[in-house]
Design an enzyme around this catalytic site. Structure first.
Site, mmCIF file in Angstrom:
data_model
loop_
_atom_site.group_PDB
_atom_site.id
_atom_site.type_symbol
_atom_site.label_atom_id
_atom_site.label_comp_id
_atom_site.label_asym_id
_atom_site.label_seq_id
_atom_site.Cartn_x
_atom_site.Cartn_y
_atom_site.Cartn_z
ATOM 1 C CE LYS A 146 -3.455 2.522 2.685
ATOM 2 N NZ LYS A 146 -4.444 2.498 3.777
ATOM 3 C CG HIS A 297 -3.088 -32.624 -35.114
ATOM 4 N ND1 HIS A 297 -2.027 -31.758 -34.955
ATOM 5 C CD2 HIS A 297 -3.045 -33.049 -36.407
ATOM 6 C CE1 HIS A 297 -1.380 -31.652 -36.114
ATOM 7 N NE2 HIS A 297 -1.968 -32.424 -37.002
#
Length: 542
Positions: A146, A297
């Site tokens: 922060k 494939h």
């Protein structure tokens, strides 16, 4: 961590270091000390720093309070968090620090308790898992992130050297780098918390493992995925697409393709290589017998099993015979160690990749003569089908704007074979039907597998029409179709697929059943003298 590269002396600043993963800690500690840092560390990290000659103070020196509750409370104190969160550009906040005798903290190097690693253990209890939930670490990370305008947060050991180098070269860590590190820290904490929430939501009190993927489980309301890049790939599905390999932190029951993959030989891996390797691994792990699968494939063009490992060279040849044309340049998976005899047979075929649990030295020497053959290992201590390897994993499929998520489609421990024809299958046909049923789940629907003697002889799939898939499988099989059995991943909507198979010489069929035309389909099988069994379970794969 600001500074001037021309200063005669390094600027004094304060750093808090608290790590569970000590990777790079020695180098970081020594570099920070040389740069003028006063190091404060939690007791475990302090001991590690002092062991390598780096002076470090206890975090208790900042808080004026000892670590308590067995280490549960160490850094949760204004003496740490005020120094991290104070805005350097706000005089009132800086005056408050001075008023209370608090120091600014300019660098935070923190990594968290290994919660993901803890819940991967088969014997972990819920109590042990809870004790590995970090509280102080995420709080310090969030505070430093922060306040990135004045604080550098290091949440990943991989960032130590680049950040130190930037400081040495430029005399400071840039605002842009601090902001990037802050974003990384917030992402890390977010994923850490989400994994904890997912784990706690998936176990019952007293149980030791997560039940995340049973067929009747309620799907969770939220699923967090932490994806960490493992390596970049040559390219994506096509050369104009970039791609990388990531691993997740979802619990797994054993060695996985991403977490346990080792490349022994060959060129870099591509996106399509890994898709095909995953498909090959999934197929051969569905069989307890020694098995070989050949993939092209992402779909199988040949699968075969044998009774013993010594038969594997012949098993490979039978898998290859199913469709040797499609197998050219394909991927091979084996569920046993590859020895010299098997390697010698495999090396005769042009392949792109071979994946197995292990390779003998002789096998590696033989296969390495194929310069472009990638040789991969993924250990499989089960020596065959290990459905538990995937038991806790969900399957994710991305669609526009979101994901479809389902439980993984595991193999049946006990297959149901309900005879529905006048003739029941013979023992030999039952063996082939069982083999074919395990194979058909890996073929794209509408999926058809023809098998004989525990090997595929024809495969058809990916067609809008099931009868077209039958015709393709029969055409691939040629004369070998005679005496073969047929597996279908879903029911036959009409008798035409059965009629095509019967005319070609198929003798037995396994299918889910459930069509409104089941009676007509069964009648067609009876007319042809075929045996047919229903499983009442489908394996549809789009």
């Amino acid at each position: 961590m600001q500074g001037n590269a021309t200063q005669a002396k390094p600027r004094q600043f304060n750093a808090v270091v608290s790590v569970s993963d000590a990777t790079g800690l020695e180098g970081l500690g020594k570099a920070l000390a040389e740069m003028g840092a006063t190091l404060y560390a939690t007791e475990g990290t302090k001991s590690k720093l002092q062991a390598v000659g780096v002076e470090a103070h206890s975090v208790s020196d900042l808080t004026g309070f000892p670590e308590i509750l067995g280490g549960r409370v160490k850094t949760l104190h204004p003496g740490v968090l005020s120094g991290v969160l104070a805005r350097r550009d706000d005089p009132a906040q800086m005056d408050q620090l001075q008023e209370h005798g608090l120091k600014t903290i300019d660098l935070v190097a923190v990594n968290l308790y290994p919660f993901a690693g803890t819940i991967q253990r088969e014997d972990v209890t819920l109590e042990e898992a809870v004790e590995h939930i970090d509280i102080g670490g995420p709080t310090m990370m969030r505070a430093a992130a922060k306040n990135f305008s004045g604080v550098t947060v290091l949440s990943d050991p991989a960032d130590y050297d680049p950040v130190l180098m930037e400081w040495r070269v430029q005399g400071q860590v840039s605002q842009r780098t601090r902001q990037r590190l802050a974003a990384k820290a917030f992402s890390h904490v977010s994923q850490y918390d989400s994994l904890i929430a997912q784990y706690l939501g998936s176990v019952e009190q007293g149980e030791t493992t997560a039940v995340m993927a049973s067929s009747d489980a309620t799907m969770p309301q939220e699923i967090a995925l932490k994806l960490t890049q493992t390596q970049t790939l040559l390219y994506g599905e096509n050369p104009h697409q970039t791609a990388a390999l990531y691993h997740d932190d979802l619990p797994a029951g054993g060695p996985t393709l991403v977490g346990s993959l080792t490349k022994l030989h060959g060129p870099e891996l591509s996106y399509n290589n890994l898709l095909d390797a995953d498909a090959a691994l999934g197929i051969v792990r569905d069989y307890t017998m020694p098995a070989v699968a050949i993939i092209k494939h992402a779909g199988p063009c040949g699968i075969a099993c044998g009774a013993t490992e010594e038969e594997l060279p012949h098993v490979f040849e039978r898998a290859l015979a199913c469709d040797p044309t499609s197998a050219f340049g394909g991927i091979v998976g084996v569920n046993r160690q590859v020895d010299g005899n098997l390697a010698e047979i495999i090396a005769r075929t042009r392949l792109d990749l071979l994946i197995a649990p292990a390779f003998s030295e002789e096998a590696i020497a033989l296969l390495a003569r194929r310069k472009n053959l990638r040789i991969l290992t993924v250990p499989d201590p089960g020596g065959g089908r290990r459905d538990d390897l995937f038991a806790t994993h969900f399957v994710f499929r991305q669609i526009s704007g979101g994901f479809l998520v389902q439980t993984r489609d595991g193999a049946d421990e006990e297959m149901l074979m309900q005879p529905v024809t006048l003739r029941h299958p013979t023992l030999e046909e039952i063996a082939d039907l069982t083999f074919a049923w395990r194979a058909v789940k890996h073929v794209k629907s509408n999926a058809i597998v023809l098998a004989h003697n525990i090997a595929t002889v024809g495969v058809g799939g990916g067609q809008p029409s099931r009868v077209d898939s039958v015709k393709i499988a029969v055409g691939k099989a040629g004369e070998r179709v005679r005496g073969a059995v047929m597996a279908s991943d879903a029911f036959f909507p009409f008798p035409d697929g059965i009629e095509v198979a019967a005319e070609a010489g198929v003798t037995a069929v396994i299918q889910p059943g459930g069509s409104v035309n089941d009676d007509a389909v069964i009648e067609a099988a009876d007319v042809a003298g075929m045996a047919m069994v229903f499983t009442h379970k489908r394996y549809f794969k789009p």
